[in-house]
Design a protein around this motif. Structure first.
Motif, mmCIF file in Angstrom:
data_model
loop_
_atom_site.group_PDB
_atom_site.id
_atom_site.type_symbol
_atom_site.label_atom_id
_atom_site.label_comp_id
_atom_site.label_asym_id
_atom_site.label_seq_id
_atom_site.Cartn_x
_atom_site.Cartn_y
_atom_site.Cartn_z
ATOM 1 N N TYR A 157 -6.237 14.943 17.007
ATOM 2 C CA TYR A 157 -7.242 14.683 15.974
ATOM 3 C C TYR A 157 -7.255 15.873 15.032
ATOM 4 O O TYR A 157 -7.429 17.019 15.462
ATOM 5 C CB TYR A 157 -8.623 14.492 16.598
ATOM 6 C CG TYR A 157 -9.700 14.134 15.597
ATOM 7 C CD1 TYR A 157 -9.771 12.847 15.066
ATOM 8 C CD2 TYR A 157 -10.632 15.080 15.165
ATOM 9 C CE1 TYR A 157 -10.751 12.501 14.142
ATOM 10 C CE2 TYR A 157 -11.604 14.742 14.245
ATOM 11 C CZ TYR A 157 -11.673 13.452 13.735
ATOM 12 O OH TYR A 157 -12.640 13.119 12.818
ATOM 13 N N ALA A 170 -10.477 12.932 22.541
ATOM 14 C CA ALA A 170 -9.206 13.238 21.884
ATOM 15 C C ALA A 170 -8.399 14.185 22.770
ATOM 16 O O ALA A 170 -8.952 15.072 23.428
ATOM 17 C CB ALA A 170 -9.451 13.873 20.521
ATOM 18 N N ILE A 184 -15.300 12.306 19.163
ATOM 19 C CA ILE A 184 -13.953 12.844 19.388
ATOM 20 C C ILE A 184 -13.838 13.542 20.747
ATOM 21 O O ILE A 184 -12.889 14.273 20.995
ATOM 22 C CB ILE A 184 -13.537 13.807 18.259
ATOM 23 C CG1 ILE A 184 -14.458 15.035 18.185
ATOM 24 C CG2 ILE A 184 -13.521 13.079 16.920
ATOM 25 C CD1 ILE A 184 -13.971 16.111 17.216
#
Length: 557
Positions: free
Chosen positions: A500, A518, A515
């Motif tokens: 990311y 990620a 996130i």
């Protein structure tokens, strides 16, 4: 004509703490707030009342303190406040909560029921569709616009792949999207009389009857050990990203060793459907059956023994078919996608069969014949370990949590075509630009307000050349620079790419939630003290405009 709004009081999730010794969430001293999604539902009800002359009610289930958000609802323009408060209601999961709320719906008998899409502390999105099912109301989620006709309602719905308009017969129940309006300010100086209180006399349901239970909780550490790097090192990491992430091959899945069925649902999105079937194949020796609305051509290599393709089925008709299948077959477990329609379908199934359902899981494990479900809560900072008391146990899972494992053998396919759905009529459908890649690629660029508007097309150009996709923070979406379906964070979607790349993102908690899963995070920000670096594996202290310019030069050469 009446409108009922269901609202919830929630703790300030940014102030929630976790006691490692007692394994308990510390709520003492945490401020209680009006769930922001429900506030938008109240605003929608008030606006409809102002336009059409409806009488409006707001109701909440909770302790006596919850009366404050009902008073706030009345300060916004709601006519009546009702508090469902009784010790017997304590500990209610989504299923029992829905039964209690549906009892109130049947008492008030409104023409329209509104609620927010979810509560920010639990994020299940299950209570609205389950309550609607139990109340006998037509239901749609994700509604961003409402126009009332003589015997029906025309609504705009934000969907995973675009925007659609529906005609829905009354009575109707809608969960609204955050896009529907901007809620008005609450004037605390307005004096409101005490709200009406209903207790357990309205329903026999009690919290102790909940079909799910929390077996354990543990904190999820969202911080990463950031290391500052230069642009050349970034290019090296970018070239490494995505290798081996497209899925692994598995020559076969064995023949069923039991007479039981592990059921998967394939709803709208082939990628997460393949993830679900792969996870099931790793977890069971039962027969694997998948029921879905996706053309089997798009599911080649899916790890299952049987695929039942329901063509042109609505959410309600698909839920009825799944419920019938469960009744008639030895189904032990059910796993489905946590996308917009997947959540609604599973909620309908749970409500119709009286089954426990855990939403938005990030993992499942099998233990003594039960499916143990791992669900984020309180903004994703805490993982709840949940077990179902009912059989089959059921859960929805987030996209990107499981690796796809393709098989070479073909699954058996049964195709069933549905009749037209009576619950609603589709008036118009607009899909997203097909050139915009879904947020399921190995590399994702995240755009923050530190990125100039003129640089966004450049990022799209870079993403196109390297097979990446592009998402954004809520503020960028609110500016209209990126479609809302690509919003990443607490009020958007969660992503789990190999890499990311956060460009010009400050690093608010609301975005970090999206996130957490990620593989690696690289942040680019000109401020070395930006919070995003605390949640990154690598960081580049650089102006976003300069970074994008250098990356364009590199990619084009």
């Amino acid at each position: 004509m009446k409108i009922l709004v269901l609202v919830k009081q929630i703790p300030d999730i940014s102030a929630i703490k976790f006691d490692e010794k007692t394994k308990r969430i510390i709520r003492s001293g945490v401020k209680l707030l009006f769930n922001s999604y429900d506030k938008k539902a109240v605003e929608a009800a008030v606006q409809l009342s102002e336009k059409y002359g409806y009488e409006t009610y707001a109701a909440s289930m909770g302790p006596p303190d919850a009366a404050e958000i009902l008073k706030d609802s009345m300060r916004m323009g709601i006519n009546h406040g009702i508090l469902l408060s009784d010790r017997n209601f304590a500990g209610s999961d989504t299923f029992v909560t829905s039964h209690i709320l549906s009892a109130l719906v049947n008492i008030i008998n409104p023409d329209i029921v509104l609620t927010g899409k979810s509560s920010l502390d639990g994020e299940t999105s299950q209570v609205p569709p389950e309550t609607a099912w139990m109340s006998g109301y037509n239901f749609l989620s994700g509604v961003s616009g409402i126009e009332i006709m003589e015997k029906s309602v025309e609504v705009t719905r934000d969907e995973d792949d675009g925007i659609s308009k529906y005609e829905v017969p009354l009575p109707a129940f809608f969960s609204v999207s955050e896009k529907i309006n901007r809620a008005r300010q609450i004037d605390p100086s307005v004096k409101i009389e005490d709200v009406e209180v209903y207790d357990s006399d309205i329903t026999p349901w009690k919290g102790s009857q909940s079909p799910t239970e929390v077996a354990d909780t543990f904190p999820l550490n969202s911080s990463r050990d950031n290391k500052f790097i230069d642009f050349n090192k970034f290019i090296e990491i970018l070239h490494e990203a995505g290798h081996g992430s497209s899925g692994t091959h598995r020559d076969y899945i064995g023949e069923p060793e039991t007479g039981d069925v592990f059921l998967g649902l394939a709803v709208d999105d082939p990628k997460i459907s393949m993830e679900i079937s792969s996870k099931i194949a790793e977890s069971t020796h039962d027969k694997i059956t998948v029921i879905g609305n996706i053309d089997p051509v798009k599911l080649q290599g899916m790890a299952c023994h049987q695929y039942i393709y329901l063509e042109d089925y609505s959410n309600v008709s698909m839920a009825k078919y799944v419920a019938k299948y469960i009744k008639e077959n030895p189904v032990r477990h059910v796993l489905a996608p946590s996308n917009l329609n997947g959540r609604d379908i599973m909620s309908f199934v749970a409500a119709s069969l009286g089954l426990g359902l855990t939403a938005d899981c990030v993992d499942i494990k099998m233990e003594n014949g039960k499916m143990i479900q791992y669900k984020p809560s309180f903004g994703g900072g805490i993982i709840a370990v949940i077990k179902s008391k009912t059989d089959p146990d059921m859960a929805t899972v987030r996209k990107g949590m499981f690796q796809v494992r393709f098989i070479s053998r073909s699954f058996e396919t049964t195709k069933i075509r549905s009749r037209a759905s009576p619950e609603y009529r589709i008036i118009e459908r607009k899909t997203l630009d097909s050139t915009l890649r879904p947020l399921d690629t190995p590399v994702i660029f995240g755009i923050g307000t530190g990125v100039m508007a003129d640089d966004i097309p450049k990022i799209y150009g870079i993403a196109e050349k390297i097979g990446a996709s592009v998402g954004a923070t809520r503020r960028v979406v609110d500016m209209g620079r990126i479609p809302r379906q690509f919003q990443i964070g607490l009020t958007g979607v969660s992503v789990s790419p190999d890499l990311y790349i956060a460009v010009g993102i400050s690093g608010s908690d609301n975005h970090i939630v999206g996130i957490r899963y990620a593989g690696r995070v690289i942040a680019i920000n000109k401020n070395p003290e930006a919070p995003i670096f605390r949640h990154s594996d690598f960081g580049i202290v650089m102006d976003s405009h300069e970074f994008i310019g250098e990356l364009c030069t590199h990619i084009n050469h």
